[in-house]
Enzyme design. Structure first.
Site, PDB file in Angstrom:
ATOM      1  N   THR A  87     -18.023 128.010 -52.237  1.00 30.08           N
ATOM      2  CA  THR A  87     -17.084 127.685 -51.157  1.00 30.08           C
ATOM      3  C   THR A  87     -15.621 127.724 -51.602  1.00 30.08           C
ATOM      4  OG1 THR A  87     -17.229 125.290 -51.563  1.00 30.08           O
ATOM      5  CG2 THR A  87     -18.813 126.243 -49.999  1.00 30.08           C
TER       6      THR A  87
ATOM      7  N   ARG B 285      -6.088 117.509 -41.383  1.00 31.96           N
ATOM      8  CA  ARG B 285      -5.130 118.233 -42.227  1.00 31.96           C
ATOM      9  C   ARG B 285      -3.719 117.895 -41.751  1.00 31.96           C
ATOM     10  NH1 ARG B 285      -5.019 124.897 -42.573  1.00 31.96           N
ATOM     11  NH2 ARG B 285      -3.901 125.074 -44.567  1.00 31.96           N
TER      12      ARG B 285
ATOM     13  N   SER C  20      -1.020 127.497 -39.297  1.00 31.46           N
ATOM     14  CA  SER C  20      -2.303 128.193 -39.232  1.00 31.46           C
ATOM     15  C   SER C  20      -2.698 128.491 -37.785  1.00 31.46           C
ATOM     16  CB  SER C  20      -3.376 127.342 -39.912  1.00 31.46           C
ATOM     17  OG  SER C  20      -4.593 128.035 -39.986  1.00 31.46           O
TER      18      SER C  20
ATOM     19  N   HIS D 283     -14.422 120.737 -31.933  1.00 29.63           N
ATOM     20  CA  HIS D 283     -13.003 120.378 -32.080  1.00 29.63           C
ATOM     21  C   HIS D 283     -12.615 119.305 -31.060  1.00 29.63           C
ATOM     22  CE1 HIS D 283     -12.287 123.502 -34.964  1.00 29.63           C
ATOM     23  NE2 HIS D 283     -12.372 124.498 -34.117  1.00 29.63           N
TER      24      HIS D 283
ATOM     25  N   GLU E 208     -13.973 133.259 -52.506  1.00 28.52           N
ATOM     26  CA  GLU E 208     -15.366 133.597 -52.171  1.00 28.52           C
ATOM     27  C   GLU E 208     -15.551 133.647 -50.659  1.00 28.52           C
ATOM     28  OE1 GLU E 208     -18.451 134.131 -53.781  1.00 28.52           O
ATOM     29  OE2 GLU E 208     -17.337 134.476 -55.635  1.00 28.52           O
ATOM     30  N   MET E 209     -15.045 132.648 -49.971  1.00 29.61           N
ATOM     31  CA  MET E 209     -15.234 132.583 -48.526  1.00 29.61           C
ATOM     32  C   MET E 209     -14.426 133.642 -47.792  1.00 29.61           C
ATOM     33  SD  MET E 209     -15.653 128.511 -47.737  1.00 29.61           S
ATOM     34  CE  MET E 209     -15.907 128.814 -45.991  1.00 29.61           C
TER      35      MET E 209
ATOM     36  N   ARG F   8      -6.480 132.860 -44.179  1.00 33.69           N
ATOM     37  CA  ARG F   8      -5.194 133.450 -44.539  1.00 33.69           C
ATOM     38  C   ARG F   8      -4.739 133.052 -45.939  1.00 33.69           C
ATOM     39  NH1 ARG F   8       0.037 132.586 -43.441  1.00 33.69           N
ATOM     40  NH2 ARG F   8      -0.477 130.410 -42.979  1.00 33.69           N
TER      41      ARG F   8
ATOM     42  N   THR G 214     -14.342 125.578 -41.126  1.00 29.58           N
ATOM     43  CA  THR G 214     -15.212 126.593 -41.735  1.00 29.58           C
ATOM     44  C   THR G 214     -15.531 126.213 -43.178  1.00 29.58           C
ATOM     45  OG1 THR G 214     -14.219 128.287 -40.314  1.00 29.58           O
ATOM     46  CG2 THR G 214     -15.454 129.065 -42.236  1.00 29.58           C
TER      47      THR G 214
ATOM     48  N   TYR H 165      -8.151 117.306 -45.726  1.00 32.89           N
ATOM     49  CA  TYR H 165      -8.094 118.655 -46.306  1.00 32.89           C
ATOM     50  C   TYR H 165      -7.367 118.620 -47.653  1.00 32.89           C
ATOM     51  CZ  TYR H 165      -6.957 123.704 -46.334  1.00 32.89           C
ATOM     52  OH  TYR H 165      -6.819 125.036 -46.659  1.00 32.89           O
TER      53      TYR H 165
END
Length: 295
Positions: free
Chosen positions: A227, A130, A138, A108, A231-232, A257, A52, A193
């Site tokens: 981003t 990541r 997550s 994915h 904010e997101m 999260r 995202t 990431y």
């Protein structure tokens, strides 16, 4: 409550050696025969690896930093999720067919399941990965909020499933290694990431240059501002609050999260961490990709 939860292997099943959501593979012919366009941009991640975040950055690049244009619709409509199918609610293929070029496509899928047309049309591909320990944390919370998913039970039980590749999209190890091999192609950009968390400006410039655009300071500033995690998290177009409650329960946990590196430390007991790291070393010993589990 738990007895009403769907059984694990009623929801997921083996598909060409990869555990997949059965709703997604029910109409697999539509995915397999998908017709990519030469100017399609494919954004690939293993689940819960920042798709995202990087998707919103790329959309901002395409929209030349116009925040209002990015807020015209939810991210899952602006960047359709290729293989996602939930009967009449979501149909990634249908969304993509109706989109004008240039399209940004989210997936994915491991490399071996990607529709051949993306390779045939020589599309540009961004792969964001990541570290595995933060991914599994997550992913566990994601399982708790998706209504169609079975109860993941305890965190340690979920970690066992993750290590065995018995979670949707299968083995994290195989996924990363399959895309690392593909990144030897100059049309594939392999990103981390953790690098984005460490120096977002550097990574945004890298993305802009990969997309053959000019990394003007004003554009980079706008992207970084729009981003940011906070904010997101507060943006209805990126926090998935636009999805119906029948699909996702954001009261249990927000979709976005924490967005940090190293949250695994709050979840892995010492014995589980040692077991996970031993398993990790065994599976990644021949892979040159080096991950950072903390900054």
């Amino acid at each position: 409550m738990e007895t009403s939860m769907p059984e694990y292997y009623e929801v997921f099943g083996d598909f060409h050696g990869v555990l997949m959501d059965k709703l997604f593979t029910k109409y697999w012919e539509d995915v397999e025969t998908f017709s990519a366009r030469p100017d399609d941009l494919l954004v690939v991640t293993y689940p819960k690896s920042g798709s995202t975040w990087i998707g919103e950055i790329v959309d901002m690049i395409y929209k030349e930093g116009d925040v209002e244009k990015c807020k015209e619709d939810a991210i899952f409509n602006r960047i359709p999720y290729l293989e996602c199918r939930n009967e009449d609610l979501i149909n990634g293929i249908k969304q993509l067919k109706e989109k004008e070029s240039p399209r940004i496509v989210k997936t994915h899928l491991p490399a071996k399941l990607l529709p051949a047309s993306f390779w045939e049309k020589n599309c540009k591909i961004i792969y964001l990965c990541r570290n595995a320990k933060d991914v599994v944390v997550s992913y566990y919370y994601f399982f708790l909020i998706i209504k169609s998913y079975p109860n993941p039970k305890s965190f340690s039980e979920f970690v066992e499933k993750f290590m065995e590749g018995q979670v949707p999209y299968g083995s994290w190890y195989d996924h990363v290694k399959s895309w690392w091999e593909k990144s030897k192609n100059s049309r594939v950009l392999f990103m981390f990431y953790e690098d984005m968390k460490e120096d977002i400006r550097r990574e945004v410039v890298k993305l802009i240059e990969f997309l053959e655009r000019d990394p003007l300071a004003e554009l980079v500033d706008k992207i970084i501002q729009h981003t940011s995690f906070q904010e997101m998290k507060n943006n209805p177009c990126t926090n998935y609050s636009m999805l119906p409650e029948t699909m996702i329960d954001l009261k249990v946990s927000p979709f976005m999260r924490k967005g940090i590196v190293g949250d695994w430390r709050n979840h892995f007991p010492e014995a589980l961490r040692e077991r996970f790291e031993e398993h990790y070393q065994r599976h990644m010993k021949d892979c040159p990709v080096k991950f950072r589990a903390e900054l």
